[in-house]
Design an enzyme around this catalytic site. Structure first.
Site, PDB file in Angstrom:
ATOM      1  N   ARG A 117       0.822  -1.220   0.000  1.00  0.00           N
ATOM      2  CA  ARG A 117       0.000   0.000   0.000  1.00  0.00           C
ATOM      3  C   ARG A 117       0.859   1.276   0.000  1.00  0.00           C
ATOM      4  NH1 ARG A 117      -3.717  -1.214   4.985  1.00  0.00           N
ATOM      5  NH2 ARG A 117      -1.760  -2.211   5.589  1.00  0.00           N
ATOM      6  N   ASN A 119      -6.511  -2.723   1.590  1.00  0.00           N
ATOM      7  CA  ASN A 119      -6.504  -4.181   1.653  1.00  0.00           C
ATOM      8  C   ASN A 119      -7.945  -4.676   1.648  1.00  0.00           C
ATOM      9  OD1 ASN A 119      -3.726  -4.603   1.819  1.00  0.00           O
ATOM     10  ND2 ASN A 119      -3.703  -4.434   4.052  1.00  0.00           N
TER      11      ASN A 119
END
Length: 741
Positions: A19, A37
């Site tokens: 990320r 996520n």
């Protein structure tokens, strides 16, 4: 060209800094949107003129990620003003987190840099390193679902966590001395010891000859200097078993013969124990009486700090658990189990959620699949049903198949005791929790009395799954090569389909259909398991003649013991039948007086290999007979040849070493010859090799040379252990192929 899209990324994209990586690329390309996520996947919504460039960069992933697929779907709505990392969502479990990995060079530099924020802090890590599997409780991978949840980050750590320019941006393990896990030192009775610098004090204790249990990422190790190795062996009751050592790379390079590939692996993210040849086979005998030495470098911040204070050039660093038992993970457990063994305990207060031992590798072949390698994710299509493989009895792992991937656990151990049986169940529970499969098929070993088999049956009854028994050596071959081949499986024991003990097998087929086309001669094991402990029993089981009786008598066997042994063999009382390669090597070791009693798993065969190391073997006649449409290598005639030569040269060490080399060499030639004959008859070119005996360098190399000289290709799975650590994977593949057909 589109300038926006909803991106789905599947694979190992949790716990790898994915990320923050996406965030950094979005800023670089002027992309607005968000990333989050979703279960084990990553999803991105992106808008921008350089969307295509952004997408191509994202597809490259981070150093630790493994990307299976990237899909882009249309996106509606207006773009947000900037790019952000959103809160994780529960969702699909198609991926996994990476294994625990070594502290990276950047973090080691932070730890050792004077005046820095992380100076001297043992639990320093970033998005590129540190614990993963050992601390996670569930997916998605966020701090609140790890053992770090009990350590709220301080203001300084929170600032780095939120800083896109920092490599600790969204690092779930970020911590420092102000907010993270802390060390404590304890006496042999578990009482806390207060000192200013616990790591420096521990190094002083070690240099002064004390034995210290050290709690690492996945469990406790026992550490001491080389001078104390004999005392540690005495306390553990393992007077002959080799120890692994931890040392700086330069020292390892001075002491061992190491290839460039091995040197690279030694200091990699995995940093396993490497079994290396000593430059001087007779050196460091108090640590290893073999020609090899298990070596690893410091791989955590704690290890690196310890070695900055240590005067000794290396440390014994052995797992604190008994052989075959699971790692010790808590201080209370360690104090109870290690009473009388260690003098001090250096521990920390971060929970070890999933214990994990050190991985072991020899000559590029995995011996123990664990830290750095496992959980191991293998892409293979076995149908749409989730499958669980519960593994064998010894050196077990478990494997879960779901959504096109097999997930193989770290090393579990010997599932013949309550502690490891409980750990087997614990490991299965962990994998089920992470992947959330609907298990419909459970594959297990053919042996009806294994605890892993018993658990498979209990679980299948509980959840309504279909049971698939898989013969031990067939699982070995399927784990190596799932298509049609000739398979060689050479190991110690495995329950055969005829009710005898197999272990020197040649098969033809493809999962799930195999035929046994060759094997070693079935011989007797007087006393059953006693013959594995006292290999001279095995010798008599193979050569039950007066010459063997005379040899045993000269070594102190009493008339009564010899009479009992003879009656056991003649009457077949408490005497198993086996075609095991390992038992033949045990008998050879006993014949030559190399190892008369096994004190640790594999000792007779390992010492036989070490005794013969560097010696050129002789070519003997290969005695092959035919039994029930199978070619059979008559190992009794091989041992008889060895016995005759030994009797003539009993006081000549060099001659005995040549006999030891020749037994291994000609045994391997015979097995390989049977496999090549079978390949000729079947008209196929691939011969697969598996089994713990294949770790023996002379045997493996001889099989490979023989197979290649005959024009065939030898297949060995370097991603799985050659030993029983591959069985659970093979069980899953077999069951999946059977279900598909």
């Amino acid at each position: 060209m589109p300038n926006k899209g909803h991106i789905f990324i599947r694979g190992i994209v949790q716990g790898v800094g994915f990320r923050p990586f996406v965030y950094a690329r979005a800023i670089a390309y002027g992309i607005s949107g968000s990333v989050w996520n979703n279960g084990s996947e990553v999803q991105i919504q992106a808008w921008g003129e350089k969307f295509d460039d952004f997408l191509e960069d994202v597809k490259k992933g981070t150093p630790l990620s493994v990307i299976d697929s990237v899909e882009v779907f249309s996106l509606s709505g207006s773009p947000p003003p900037d790019f952000s990392i959103l809160k994780s969502h529960d969702g699909v479990r198609s991926g996994l987190i990476p294994p625990d990995i070594a502290t990276c060079a950047d973090c080691v530099r932070d730890i050792l840099t004077s005046g820095g924020r992380y100076e001297g802090y043992f639990a320093t890590s970033c998005v590129n390193c540190g614990p993963r599997y050992s601390i996670i409780t569930s997916l998605p991978y966020d701090r609140e679902r790890t053992a770090m949840d009990t350590f709220p980050p301080c203001e300084a750590c929170s600032k780095e966590y939120s800083d896109p320019a920092c490599r600790r941006h969204h690092a779930q393990t970020i911590a420092c001395t102000s907010c993270g896990p802390a060390l404590s030192l304890h006496s042999k009775t578990g009482q806390n010891i207060s000192k200013d610098n616990l790591i420096r004090h521990t190094a002083e204790l070690l240099d002064n000859g004390h034995i210290v249990a050290i709690r690492g990422i996945g469990g406790f190790h026992i550490a001491c200097t080389g001078e104390v190795s004999g005392e540690l062996k005495r306390r553990l009751g393992r007077t002959k078993q080799p120890f692994a050592i931890m040392a700086r790379k330069d020292w390892i390079l001075q002491q061992t013969r190491i290839s460039p590939d091995e040197e690279s692996l030694l200091q990699s993210d995995i940093s396993p124990i490497l079994v290396l040849d000593k430059k001087n086979p007779a050196s460091l005998e108090s640590i290893s009486n073999l020609h090899t030495l298990g070596c690893m470098v410091p791989y955590t911040g704690l290890h690196h700090l310890l070695f900055t204070h240590l005067k000794a050039p290396f440390l014994i660093m052995t797992s604190a658990n008994a052989p075959g038992y699971p790692m010790l993970t808590t201080l209370d457990e360690a104090v109870e189990k290690l009473s009388g063994t260690v003098d001090f305990y250096l521990t920390h207060n971060r929970d070890i959620v999933n214990r994990c031992d050190d991985s072991v590798v020899r000559k590029g072949h995995i011996i123990r699949l664990s830290r750095g390698f496992a959980p191991k994710r293998t892409k293979i299509f076995l149908g749409d049903k989730a499958i669980l493989g519960t593994g064998p009895e010894l050196n077990a792992t478990v494997t879960l198949y779901t959504n096109g991937f097999c997930i193989t656990s770290p090393h579990v151990g010997n599932v013949r005791n309550p502690g490891t049986y409980a750990y087997l169940q614990e490991t299965i529970k962990c994998l089920k929790n992470l992947m959330q499969p609907d298990i419909q098929i459970i594959a297990h070993d053919l042996h009806p009395q294994f605890l892993s088999t018993r658990y498979a049956k209990e679980l299948a009854e509980d959840i309504g799954a279909t049971l698939v028994p898989v013969q031990h050596h067939v699982a070995h071959i399927v784990a190596t090569y799932p298509e049609e081949c000739i398979g060689i499986a050479i190991d110690g024991v495995g329950y055969g389909s005829d009710g005898t003990i197999w272990g020197g097998e040649v098969f033809h087929g493809a999962a799930p259909e195999f035929s046994r086309v060759g094997h070693l001669l079935p011989v007797l094991m007087p006393g059953g398991d006693l013959a594995t402990i006292w290999p001279e029993r095995m010798l008599y089981g193979i050569l039950p003649d007066e010459e063997t009786i005379s040899l045993l008598h000269s070594r102190g066997w009493t008339e009564q013991d010899l009479t009992i042994l003879e009656k056991q063999v003649s009457r077949r009382f408490n005497t198993a039948v086996t075609s095991s390669t390992g038992r033949v090597l045990d008998a050879a070791s006993a014949l030559l007086g190399i190892c008369r009693k096994k004190t640790y798993d594999g000792e007779p065969a390992m010492r036989l290999e070490s005794f013969a190391h560097g010696t050129t073997p002789e070519v003997w006649e290969i005695p092959i007979v035919r039994i029930n449409n199978a070619e059979v290598l008559d190992t009794s005639r091989l041992l008889k040849t060895a016995c005759d030569l030994y009797t003539k040269n009993i006081s000549d060490t060099n001659a005995t070493r040549k006999i030891a080399a020749s037994i291994q060499y000609n045994l391997a030639r015979g097995i390989a010859g049977i496999a090549c004959n079978a390949a000729t008859n079947a008209g196929i070119t691939k011969i697969a090799l598996s089994g713990g005996v294949a770790y023996n360098e002379m045997i493996r190399n001889t099989i490979q040379c023989t197979v290649q000289e005959r024009g065939y290709e030898l297949v060995i799975n370097r991603d799985m252990p050659l030993g029983d650590g591959c069985i659970s994977f093979g069980q899953c593949v077999y069951a999946g192929k059977k279900d598909i057909l």
